[in-house]
Design a protein around this motif. Structure first.
Motif, mmCIF file in Angstrom:
data_model
loop_
_atom_site.group_PDB
_atom_site.id
_atom_site.type_symbol
_atom_site.label_atom_id
_atom_site.label_comp_id
_atom_site.label_asym_id
_atom_site.label_seq_id
_atom_site.Cartn_x
_atom_site.Cartn_y
_atom_site.Cartn_z
ATOM 1 N N VAL A 117 0.878 -1.168 0.000
ATOM 2 C CA VAL A 117 0.000 0.000 0.000
ATOM 3 C C VAL A 117 0.917 1.221 0.000
ATOM 4 O O VAL A 117 1.758 1.373 0.883
ATOM 5 N N GLU A 120 -8.418 5.729 6.399
ATOM 6 C CA GLU A 120 -8.693 5.359 5.010
ATOM 7 C C GLU A 120 -7.655 4.372 4.504
ATOM 8 O O GLU A 120 -7.976 3.438 3.752
ATOM 9 N N LEU A 134 -8.106 -0.073 3.563
ATOM 10 C CA LEU A 134 -7.548 -0.826 2.445
ATOM 11 C C LEU A 134 -6.723 -2.005 2.940
ATOM 12 O O LEU A 134 -6.821 -3.117 2.392
ATOM 13 N N ILE A 152 -0.721 -0.631 -4.485
ATOM 14 C CA ILE A 152 -1.948 0.154 -4.556
ATOM 15 C C ILE A 152 -1.728 1.476 -3.832
ATOM 16 O O ILE A 152 -1.302 1.499 -2.680
ATOM 17 N N PRO A 186 -3.442 4.670 -2.384
ATOM 18 C CA PRO A 186 -4.543 5.541 -1.986
ATOM 19 C C PRO A 186 -4.027 6.972 -1.827
ATOM 20 O O PRO A 186 -3.305 7.274 -0.869
#
Length: 238
Positions: free
Chosen positions: A174, A209, A213, A230, A232
């Motif tokens: 992430v 947030e 994820l 990924i 965000p």
């Protein structure tokens, strides 16, 4: 998980506990904060233990994983979140600062993952999630060393996913954009306004947030998602 005493790490620890996971709240120096996170989880009916670990020391990572398995019986999820920031031009970055970033972000990720993997592989199930950064994708002037180690985490993620996918273990990263944490408190005034002008949603992200994820990636429903980085980031094009 490592680096769980504050910021994104704290939010992830609380989110995973809310999903039913027993959480080892790993920390290096922030003992009181880690104990507070564990206490909050227990107060909500969950299971949590604070654990001091210096991820720069592979032996300490081995001991942390062994202690986790002894305490909880197994390890299903590893979140590599321990990290330090460095905002400096490359010519001003000392060898000691470079080596410390490598030790925390890369050696720490390697050592914790290497220690946890045998337990996951033997059960043919596991979730490895590393908290990287958008700078590991785009790079950032004034943060070359930090960008480099974060890019290394992304490469590690993609390669390891190919190794362990056949054994039921997923590996993802992430890579958040600017999140409203203590680490990003340097974003003030004009610098903050300039950054937000590049973010379509027009604000900083929240630790919660990012944690949402991580919770999804850590669950059984994410079994077909692996080798991904990924980000965000509020819509920043990367």
């Amino acid at each position: 998980m490592t680096g769980a005493s504050r910021g994104i790490g704290r939010a992830v620890a609380l989110e995973l506990a809310a999903a039913g996971a027993a959480v080892v709240v790993g920390y290096h120096r922030q003992r009181e904060q880690a104990e507070a996170v564990a206490a909050a989880i227990r107060a909500a009916g969950g299971a949590a233990e604070p654990l001091q670990v210096d991820v720069r020391d592979p032996a300490a990572c081995e001991a942390a994983v062994s202690g986790t398995v002894d305490r909880f019986g197994r390890i299903d999820i590893l979140v590599n979140n321990a990290g330090t920031a460095l905002e400096k031009l490359l010519v001003d970055t000392t060898p000691a600062e470079w080596n410390d970033l490598v030790a925390v972000h890369l050696t720490g990720m390697y050592a914790c993952t290497r220690a946890a993997l045998p337990h996951m592989l033997s059960r043919r199930y596991g979730r490895i999630i590393t908290i990287s950064s958008i700078w590991g994708i785009t790079g950032a002037a004034g943060e070359v060393a930090y960008s480099a180690v974060k890019a290394g985490q992304n490469g590690f993620t993609r390669a390891l996913a190919q190794e362990v996918g056949p054994f039921g273990v997923t590996v993802n990263a992430v890579a958040p954009g600017a999140i409203d944490t203590e680490m990003n408190s340097f974003l003030q005034g004009e610098e903050l306004r300039e950054w937000l002008s590049r973010v379509p949603v027009g604000r900083l992200g929240t630790p919660e947030e990012v944690a949402a994820l991580v919770r999804f990636l850590a669950g059984p429903q994410a079994g077909f998602i692996t080798g991904q980085v990924i980000s965000p980031n509020g819509g920043v094009v990367v």
